[in-house]
Write a protein that holds these residues in place. Sequence first.
Motif, PDB file in Angstrom:
ATOM      1  N   UNK A 118       0.757  -1.082   0.039  1.00 46.52           N
ATOM      2  CA  UNK A 118      -0.120  -0.005   0.066  1.00 46.52           C
ATOM      3  C   UNK A 118       0.918   1.360   0.053  1.00 46.52           C
ATOM      4  N   UNK A 119       2.227   1.216   0.013  1.00 44.06           N
ATOM      5  CA  UNK A 119       3.139   2.330  -0.051  1.00 44.06           C
ATOM      6  C   UNK A 119       3.342   2.709  -1.454  1.00 44.06           C
ATOM      7  N   UNK A 120       3.243   3.938  -1.612  1.00 45.28           N
ATOM      8  CA  UNK A 120       3.676   4.609  -2.755  1.00 45.28           C
ATOM      9  C   UNK A 120       5.453   4.521  -2.872  1.00 45.28           C
ATOM     10  N   UNK A 121       5.659   4.142  -4.380  1.00 47.39           N
ATOM     11  CA  UNK A 121       7.194   4.023  -4.564  1.00 47.39           C
ATOM     12  C   UNK A 121       7.405   4.681  -6.037  1.00 47.39           C
ATOM     13  N   UNK A 122       8.503   5.128  -6.272  1.00 44.89           N
ATOM     14  CA  UNK A 122       8.912   5.636  -7.610  1.00 44.89           C
ATOM     15  C   UNK A 122      10.138   4.763  -7.925  1.00 44.89           C
ATOM     16  N   UNK A 123       9.870   4.119  -9.001  1.00 47.79           N
ATOM     17  CA  UNK A 123      10.545   3.067  -9.630  1.00 47.79           C
ATOM     18  C   UNK A 123      11.650   3.652 -10.354  1.00 47.79           C
ATOM     19  N   UNK A 124      12.908   3.461 -10.320  1.00 47.93           N
ATOM     20  CA  UNK A 124      13.769   3.786 -11.553  1.00 47.93           C
ATOM     21  C   UNK A 124      13.350   2.946 -12.794  1.00 47.93           C
ATOM     22  N   UNK A 125      13.707   3.475 -14.074  1.00 46.51           N
ATOM     23  CA  UNK A 125      13.236   2.575 -15.188  1.00 46.51           C
ATOM     24  C   UNK A 125      14.502   2.469 -15.895  1.00 46.51           C
ATOM     25  N   UNK A 126      14.737   1.142 -16.308  1.00 45.32           N
ATOM     26  CA  UNK A 126      15.972   0.920 -17.174  1.00 45.32           C
ATOM     27  C   UNK A 126      15.436   0.328 -18.420  1.00 45.32           C
ATOM     28  N   UNK A 127      15.745   0.844 -19.531  1.00 51.28           N
ATOM     29  CA  UNK A 127      15.242   0.545 -20.993  1.00 51.28           C
ATOM     30  C   UNK A 127      16.388  -0.374 -21.095  1.00 51.28           C
ATOM     31  N   UNK A 128      15.937  -1.805 -21.025  1.00 55.52           N
ATOM     32  CA  UNK A 128      17.130  -2.743 -21.478  1.00 55.52           C
ATOM     33  C   UNK A 128      17.731  -3.182 -22.868  1.00 55.52           C
ATOM     34  N   UNK A 129      19.244  -2.855 -22.786  1.00 56.08           N
ATOM     35  CA  UNK A 129      19.485  -3.002 -24.306  1.00 56.08           C
ATOM     36  C   UNK A 129      20.298  -4.702 -24.088  1.00 56.08           C
ATOM     37  N   UNK A 130      20.921  -4.903 -22.963  1.00 51.58           N
ATOM     38  CA  UNK A 130      21.299  -6.297 -22.880  1.00 51.58           C
ATOM     39  C   UNK A 130      20.963  -6.843 -21.478  1.00 51.58           C
ATOM     40  N   UNK A 131      21.029  -8.087 -21.341  1.00 53.32           N
ATOM     41  CA  UNK A 131      20.659  -8.787 -19.962  1.00 53.32           C
ATOM     42  C   UNK A 131      21.064 -10.027 -19.944  1.00 53.32           C
ATOM     43  N   UNK A 132      21.368 -10.517 -18.638  1.00 54.76           N
ATOM     44  CA  UNK A 132      21.878 -11.909 -18.537  1.00 54.76           C
ATOM     45  C   UNK A 132      20.937 -12.475 -17.419  1.00 54.76           C
ATOM     46  N   UNK A 133      20.236 -13.595 -17.590  1.00 54.13           N
ATOM     47  CA  UNK A 133      19.478 -14.496 -16.651  1.00 54.13           C
ATOM     48  C   UNK A 133      20.675 -15.480 -15.958  1.00 54.13           C
ATOM     49  N   UNK A 134      20.522 -15.516 -14.422  1.00 56.68           N
ATOM     50  CA  UNK A 134      21.284 -16.288 -13.963  1.00 56.68           C
ATOM     51  C   UNK A 134      20.618 -17.499 -13.347  1.00 56.68           C
ATOM     52  N   UNK A 135      21.249 -18.858 -13.346  1.00 59.81           N
ATOM     53  CA  UNK A 135      20.754 -19.774 -12.640  1.00 59.81           C
ATOM     54  C   UNK A 135      21.170 -19.961 -11.274  1.00 59.81           C
ATOM     55  N   UNK A 136      20.529 -20.232 -10.379  1.00 58.56           N
ATOM     56  CA  UNK A 136      20.925 -20.376  -8.961  1.00 58.56           C
ATOM     57  C   UNK A 136      21.041 -22.021  -8.672  1.00 58.56           C
ATOM     58  N   UNK A 137      22.244 -22.147  -8.037  1.00 53.26           N
ATOM     59  CA  UNK A 137      22.558 -23.679  -8.075  1.00 53.26           C
ATOM     60  C   UNK A 137      22.859 -23.905  -6.777  1.00 53.26           C
TER      61      UNK A 137
END
Length: 185
Positions: free
Chosen positions: A125-144
């Motif tokens: 219920x709290x208001x929050x201002x999210x910083x926004x990143x327009x992604x050009x590259x990303x990497x998904x990581x596996x948790x092992x």
Amino acid sequence: MKKYLFLSIAALSLTACISAPPGLERSPFTIQRLAQIQAEDYACQCKKARLGGKILAATALKDKTKLEILSLSISTYSAKPLLDSSVDGRFIAYLPGFVDPAMLKDRYITVAGALSGPENGKIDQADYAYPVVNTERYKLWRLVQEYYYDPDDWDDYWGARHSRWGWGWGSPFWRPEPRLRYNLY
């Protein structure tokens, strides 16, 4: 001579293990933590950011995918989110194209792209201002999960194993317990 060649090759191969994925190297990015973002950084929309953390929510939109990410500090060299670091806040990342939200939930990610203006939202219920990143590259990581032995445990084991009496801690039935840790790959 062969010894030095072997050591050189070993050192080079080990440095490859800790280098960041292509496009996520640290040099071109001015923002690498949420705490570094200033109000004037949103105005130009030209600041490059490299941020990472745990994906809390994913939504498929018409031509992009919206992620809400719990921000964690990232490793300087490998760009992996640091699992034991403190939470920095939250941010939103827009990935180009469609990525199945079911595949993204509760995964770890590192994103790189241009910082754009804040987006207003709510955390419970709290208001929050999210910083926004327009992604050009990303990497998904596996948790092992990995099991390992602490070197001190083995020292205790071998010292006790070769004890004079051969019973108690020196018994061949005593083994150190493996420990559990989590890593991202």
